[in-house]
Design a protein around this motif. Structure first.
Motif, PDB file in Angstrom:
ATOM      1  N   GLU A 689       0.828  -1.217   0.000  1.00 10.85           N
ATOM      2  CA  GLU A 689       0.000   0.000   0.000  1.00 10.85           C
ATOM      3  C   GLU A 689       0.858   1.261   0.000  1.00 10.85           C
ATOM      4  N   LYS A 690       1.909   1.229   0.812  1.00  8.18           N
ATOM      5  CA  LYS A 690       2.776   2.411   0.881  1.00  8.18           C
ATOM      6  C   LYS A 690       3.595   2.567  -0.394  1.00  8.18           C
ATOM      7  N   ALA A 691       3.985   1.466  -1.010  1.00  6.57           N
ATOM      8  CA  ALA A 691       4.727   1.548  -2.264  1.00  6.57           C
ATOM      9  C   ALA A 691       3.860   2.114  -3.378  1.00  6.57           C
ATOM     10  N   LYS A 692       2.590   1.711  -3.416  1.00  2.00           N
ATOM     11  CA  LYS A 692       1.681   2.264  -4.422  1.00  2.00           C
ATOM     12  C   LYS A 692       1.489   3.765  -4.218  1.00  2.00           C
ATOM     13  N   LYS A 740       9.117  14.384  -2.387  1.00  5.99           N
ATOM     14  CA  LYS A 740       8.767  13.347  -3.349  1.00  5.99           C
ATOM     15  C   LYS A 740       8.401  12.036  -2.665  1.00  5.99           C
ATOM     16  N   SER A 741       8.574  11.953  -1.360  1.00  5.14           N
ATOM     17  CA  SER A 741       8.228  10.726  -0.655  1.00  5.14           C
ATOM     18  C   SER A 741       6.762  10.774  -0.218  1.00  5.14           C
ATOM     19  N   ALA A 742       6.232   9.610   0.104  1.00  3.22           N
ATOM     20  CA  ALA A 742       4.840   9.540   0.544  1.00  3.22           C
ATOM     21  C   ALA A 742       4.717  10.173   1.930  1.00  3.22           C
ATOM     22  N   THR A 743       3.907  11.215   2.038  1.00  2.46           N
ATOM     23  CA  THR A 743       3.722  11.913   3.296  1.00  2.46           C
ATOM     24  C   THR A 743       2.396  11.482   3.911  1.00  2.46           C
TER      25      THR A 743
END
Length: 819
Positions: A689-692, A740-743
């Motif tokens: 989920e986090k990778a998506k 650019k990372s998932a926040t």
């Protein structure tokens, strides 16, 4: 032992009566002058070469045609018997063919075993003939000459690397100039190459046709005044007048092209970028000559040639997006620099289509090559790259650029000869790369070409007035022509690889793959190591960049390792011998990324715009790592963290190109983002989920940067409904500084029932949710806005830019085209 040729002359003159006696006998005819018997063989006389008067002579043996060696005899006498040679001639001939004649009287030996001796001689003649034609057949098979297969001789310097010196050529190639001249009509750059079976050559072979037509015209057509009527009907044109008209038209300016010219300062900057980077690998123009003409281009007292204007516009189209000016302004997905480049390319293409295909000069071929390069750099008509490169190759072959200029045409200066070699080398590079990118065969693999490689010299060492070219420098000394000079060394191998990869799959056996891999490695090891730590002296007025040529020479060889071993990766689970394919595959992809990244660190973006290595290498690294079990301890899994760093480098280089040129191919960037997320999930670094979320976040974040640079902006204004507070305004700087990372965002978890006496707990982190996902439980968001998830939020409406998310992320069709 007497000379057989002398004996044959004495024997032939013994039985011949004197001239006065011959005149007194028979029919009392007037005495004729006795003609001397020609001592050289007929074949050497036809070639106008010296003959050693042996049978067969060394010239005929060396050229592989001993059966053509014949000697003239005096009329009335029988020709010399080839089987009944004299003792001396037989001994000399047998010694050259390694025919042992031992014991006693060789004449008795010949009389007793004449049949066996003749059979042996015929067999050895056939062997000698086959040995002479094997290199020719090999050259026809691989598209190169026997000289290309010859290993370099370090003692003879650079010219001996590829047989450039005429003294090193076989005898049949020395005679090639005279025999091949008939295949080309015209002169200079207006030549036309004709094959040996063309109708024009058939007319030439018809003996007596031309005299017959001339006599017919003089006897029957001229008295009837046919010539006069034909000239009046414009069937015969005044060629001198037409040439003057063409010259005048060539020097005239083209106002439609000049309207596209920017200011002189901007033009100087873009032309300098082109000469600084692209001319160090693909040699298309002679830099000092171009600079001289370019200085006169801005002289108001001199007319601007339309062809030179087209060449300047084509160069600016190549370097438009490589300017240092950032941030760019965008219109939807395309930057302003890209739009200008496409506009210049289209203008030059329209002008080129109106030009004559018959009366062309060197600058017309230069414009065609720079135009093709501009289309590749700006990704214009990507599906036509292979057809475009093939059209350039066919056009070059039709004028004979694939043949050595001294063999096929007269009147070419040393300058023009060297420029023909450079232009042909550039066309070869374009065609081979397009063939590799599309996985389709190339015309070069079945083409015979005997042209020498471009010399390893700088442009300042020769010009149009040079009577002789300077000698080629050693490969270890870097010049602007080093790439083309050294790329020829591996041409035969690259052609063989192209045939192997585009041929039938059943012929791809593993032993051949290993052999070709070893040959690729050997060619890479032979490449010189220049001082690539910095720039060399600026001899051409442009600082030298040896790292650029060094990188391309390595990449154009390493790229073949990946498709060679790719079919054997999945067989690794069942057979351990294919472990070598995994390691070689991974190392080749890793080395290519590191080479490209070194160029990016120095600010050299040439290869990043010319090639699609970032996309293909990211996919290759991901695929070979995904084949490894998660708990494996092999080299690829041990270096998995390094693999992620390599993929990050590929994405960084791709993002740099998008921010300069635009995201006109969003499918490629979306695939790279998804591949990185997929590998992170496979390695257990992130949950699926986090990778998506991270993949989608990276994609949207980059396109949001394009939104911030819109002119005019496409962001819609927020419609504030009653009770719905307007979102705070965001500046472009804030948008560009987004991570650019998932926040993760703050999400209200399960609210305990009031009876429990508990209060509303603090927000619970939901991993993997990107920053642009609206929070439906945020009390500041009205109930009307709660169902509006992801792209329904008008502040993040990227579909207005032309993005089709269903095709990019939700569908299987990656052949997405911008609407």
């Amino acid at each position: 032992m007497s000379d057989p040729s002398v004996r044959s002359r004495s024997e032939s003159t013994e039985g011949t009566p004197p001239l006065h006696e011959a005149g007194e006998q028979g029919d009392h005819r007037p005495p004729r002058k006795r003609q001397r018997v020609r001592l050289s063989c007929l074949e050497c006389r036809r070639r106008k070469l010296s003959c050693d008067r042996e049978f067969p002579c060394s010239r005929c043996l060396q050229s592989g045609t001993p059966e053509r060696c014949e000697f003239e005899t005096r009329p009335g006498l029988a020709p010399p018997n080839k089987l009944g040679l004299s003792q001396a001639a037989l001994a000399g001939f047998d010694s050259r063919l390694s025919l042992p004649i031992t014991g006693g009287d060789s004449s008795q030996y010949y009389r007793k075993d004449s049949r066996d001796a003749d059979r042996i001689r015929r067999l050895e003649l056939e062997v000698a003939h086959l040995k002479s034609i094997i290199p020719k057949q090999a050259s026809l098979d691989d598209g190169s000459t026997a000289i290309d297969r010859t290993p370099p001789d370090p003692k003879n310097g650079a010219d001996a690397d590829f047989g450039q010196s005429p003294a090193d050529l076989p005898y049949q190639d020395l005679c090639l100039e005279k025999s091949e001249m008939r295949f080309v009509r015209g002169k200079e750059w207006k030549s036309r190459y004709l094959g040996p079976h063309s109708a024009y050559l058939a007319f030439q072979e018809l003996t007596g046709l031309s005299p017959f037509m001339k006599e017919t015209s003089a006897e029957w057509l001229r008295p009837l005044h046919v010539h006069h009527s034909i000239s009046q009907s414009n069937h015969y044109k005044d060629r001198q007048r037409d040439a003057q008209v063409r010259e005048k038209k060539f020097l005239e300016p083209d106002l439609a092209l000049e309207r596209h010219l920017p200011s002189k300062q901007e033009t100087d900057s873009l032309v300098s970028i082109y000469l600084d980077q692209f001319e160090q690998i693909h040699r298309i123009v002679h830099i000092p000559s171009f600079r001289r003409d370019y200085a006169g281009f801005w002289d108001p007292t001199k007319p601007r040639s339309a062809a030179f204007t087209a060449l300047v516009l084509a160069m600016m189209g190549v370097s438009s997006c490589l300017d240092e000016h950032l941030p760019q302004r965008f219109e939807r997905l395309v930057s302003s620099s890209h739009m200008r480049a496409v506009k210049w390319i289209e203008a030059v293409s329209e002008w080129q289509d109106r030009q004559s295909q018959k009366h062309r000069r060197m600058i017309h071929y230069q414009i065609a090559l720079v135009l093709y390069l501009g289309k590749r750099v700006n990704t214009v008509k990507k599906k036509r790259y292979w057809k475009g490169a093939g059209a350039l190759s066919q056009d070059a072959v039709s004028v004979g650029l694939h043949r050595e200029p001294g063999h096929v045409t007269r009147g070419l200066s040393p300058f023009d000869q060297e420029m023909r070699r450079r232009i042909w080398a550039t066309i070869q590079s374009f065609d081979l790369q397009a063939s590799f990118d599309h996985g389709l065969p190339t015309l070069m693999s079945s083409l015979y070409s005997d042209i020498y490689p471009p010399r390893n010299i700088d442009d300042s060492e020769f010009d149009e007035d040079s009577e002789e070219l300077p000698p080629s420098k050693p490969p270890g000394e870097y010049t602007f022509s080093s790439y083309q000079h050294l790329s020829r060394r591996c041409l035969a191998l690259r052609l063989e690889l192209s045939r192997f990869l585009t041929g039938p799959n059943e012929h791809m056996d593993y032993d051949s793959v290993i052999r070709l891999t070893n040959e690729i490695t050997q060619e890479i090891d032979m490449l010189p190591s220049w001082d690539v730590s910095g720039s060399d002296s600026a001899r051409e007025g442009v600082p030298k960049k040896p790292l650029l040529a060094y990188t391309l020479l390595h990449i154009q060889l390493r790229q073949y390792i990946i498709p060679l071993h790719q079919p054997f990766l999945k067989l690794r689970k069942n057979n351990s011998k294919y472990l070598y394919s995994e390691i070689v595959y991974y190392n080749a992809a890793r080395d290519m990324v590191l080479l490209d990244d070194k160029l990016a660190e120095l600010g050299i973006r040439t290869l990043n715009f010319m090639r699609e290595d970032n996309l293909t290498l990211a996919i290759n690294l991901c695929s070979v790592t995904m084949l490894q079990p998660r708990g494996s301890t092999n080299m690829i899994m041990i270096n998995s963290q390094h693999t992620l760093e390599l993929m990050e480098k590929c994405l960084a280089m791709k993002e740099d190109r998008i921010l300069r040129c635009g995201n006109n191919e969003p499918w490629s960037y979306s695939i790279m983002c998804a591949a990185l997320g997929l590998l992170q999930a496979h390695l257990g670094i992130k949950t699926p989920e986090k990778a998506k979320a991270a993949s989608a976040d990276r994609f949207v974040n980059l396109n949001y940067k394009l939104l911030a640079g819109q002119e005019p902006p496409v962001l819609s204004e927020s419609v504030n409904e009653p009770g719905v507070p307007a979102p705070p305004p965001q500046s472009s700087a804030e948008v560009l500084d987004r991570s650019k990372s998932a926040t993760p965002f703050q999400f209200l978890g399960q609210i305990p029932p009031p009876s429990s006496g508990g209060s509303v707990p603090a927000a619970v982190e939901v991993p993997g949710t990107p920053w642009w996902f609206p929070n439906p439980f945020d009390p500041s968001v009205a109930p009307q806005m709660q169902p509006n998830l992801i792209f329904n939020n008008p502040d993040f409406n990227l579909e207005a830019m032309g993005l089709n998310f269903d095709a990019l992320w939700g569908g299987n069709d990656w052949e997405w085209e911008q609407a």
